[in-house]
Design a protein around this motif. Structure first.
Motif: not given
Ligand SMILES: [Zn+2]
Length: 336
Positions: A134-135, A184, A188
């Protein structure tokens, strides 16, 4: 009289000796000639057989090339999954022959049995493990990709909206190296994202369009920041899920966390333990990791995590595709 008898005896003996000599010479000549003749005969035979073998080899080659050609035309479609590429979608999100028209048939003939065997193994494995990051993209994306290549495993990257050149390159590499590209959220930022379905939809479209522009991939995979079980959103998460459904997008949470999301970095040994200890409990194990600038230890632990998983019985590592059984915190799933 005696003299005569002696002379006759002598004559007889001489004859015997001569006969014996002839016999010895005869045997000697025969012992030299027979092997030579045999060698000549064998040489001719070997030559003939060699010729026949070459002919048969050629016939076999022709035959296997045409068989491989027929098979690859029908089966290559099953090899690429997970997302549709620009201008190459066959409607259900798989590559078509058009996308590989430049590849030689020889390469296909080699690739198909391999891919088939792998697919079969993957389908029947008791434990399917999905590495998810993720990220990203981050300063570590290239390193993560290199590690994955080293072990020849494919993963899934749930990325956010980063528009610098290095991030664009990383996004392209993720796709080019055969990994699955998931979303994602663009920002965010929980407070903006989960404000309303409209805000969520705007963020979603922004990221999806951006990824499509950069990579040519229209992603069908989503991971909610904080997971679908996050306690931040004031809007019922089901409303966002419904929106994703309308877009033909499936969301994936995780059932194993490496622990690298927590504040304060864990040791490599701790990350390894968290990532691997529960895998055998699951048929579908989705492992949460992070691809972020402050997660150096995740990169360091990755080779050991992969090695440990690959050493487990009846266990395979796969990228998430539309066919992967979803792991969703807000839904109970009996097939996991
Ligand atoms: Zn995340």
């Amino acid at each position: 009289m005696m003299e005569e008898v002696k002379a006759q005896d002598f004559q007889k003996r001489r004859k015997r000796v001569q006969t014996l000599k002839k016999l010895i010479v005869g045997i000697w000549v025969a012992s030299m000639c027979i092997p030579v003749i045999c060698c000549v005969i064998l040489f001719v035979k070997v030559h003939e057989l060699n010729h026949t073998l070459t002919e048969l080899g050629k016939q076999l080659e022709d035959l296997s090339t045409s068989v491989a050609g027929l098979e690859s035309a029908g089966e290559y479609e099953a090899m690429g999954e997970g997302y549709a590429r620009v201008g190459e979608s066959s409607g259900d999100g798989v590559y078509t022959m058009d996308s590989v028209e430049n590849a030689s048939m020889d390469m296909l003939a080699d690739a198909v049995p391999d891919a088939e065997a792998r697919e079969m193994e993957a389908r029947e494995a008791a434990h399917k493990v999905y590495l998810t990051f993720d990220d990203g993209p981050s300063i570590y994306t290239q390193e993560i990709l290199d590690i994955l290549d080293r072990y020849d495993v494919k993963a899934t990257f749930f990325v956010v909206g980063k528009e610098d050149e290095a991030s664009k390159e990383a996004l392209m590499q993720i796709v080019e190296r055969g990994h699955s590209l998931g979303m994602h959220s663009y920002s965010h930022k929980y407070s903006e994202l989960y404000q309303s379905v409209d805000a969520f939809a705007e963020d979603f479209q922004k990221l999806r369009n951006y990824l499509y522009e950069v990579t040519g991939v229209e992603s069908n995979l989503y991971r909610f920041p904080g997971g679908s079980s996050n306690t931040v959103s004031r809007v019922d998460m089901q409303e966002f899920v419904d929106y994703l459904d309308q877009q033909g997008v499936t969301f994936y949470d995780w059932n194993i966390a490496s622990g690298d999301g927590s504040t304060g970095s864990l040791s490599v040994q701790q990350l390894l333990k968290n990532s691997t200890k529960d895998i055998e409990k699951w048929h579908t194990a989705i492992l949460l990791m992070h691809d972020a600038g402050d997660k150096r230890s995740s990169v360091e632990a990755l080779p050991m995590i992969i090695e440990n998983i690959l050493a487990m019985d009846d266990t395979v590592i796969l990228p998430i595709t539309e066919e992967t059984t979803p792991v969703q915190h807000i839904h109970t799933n009996i097939n996991q």
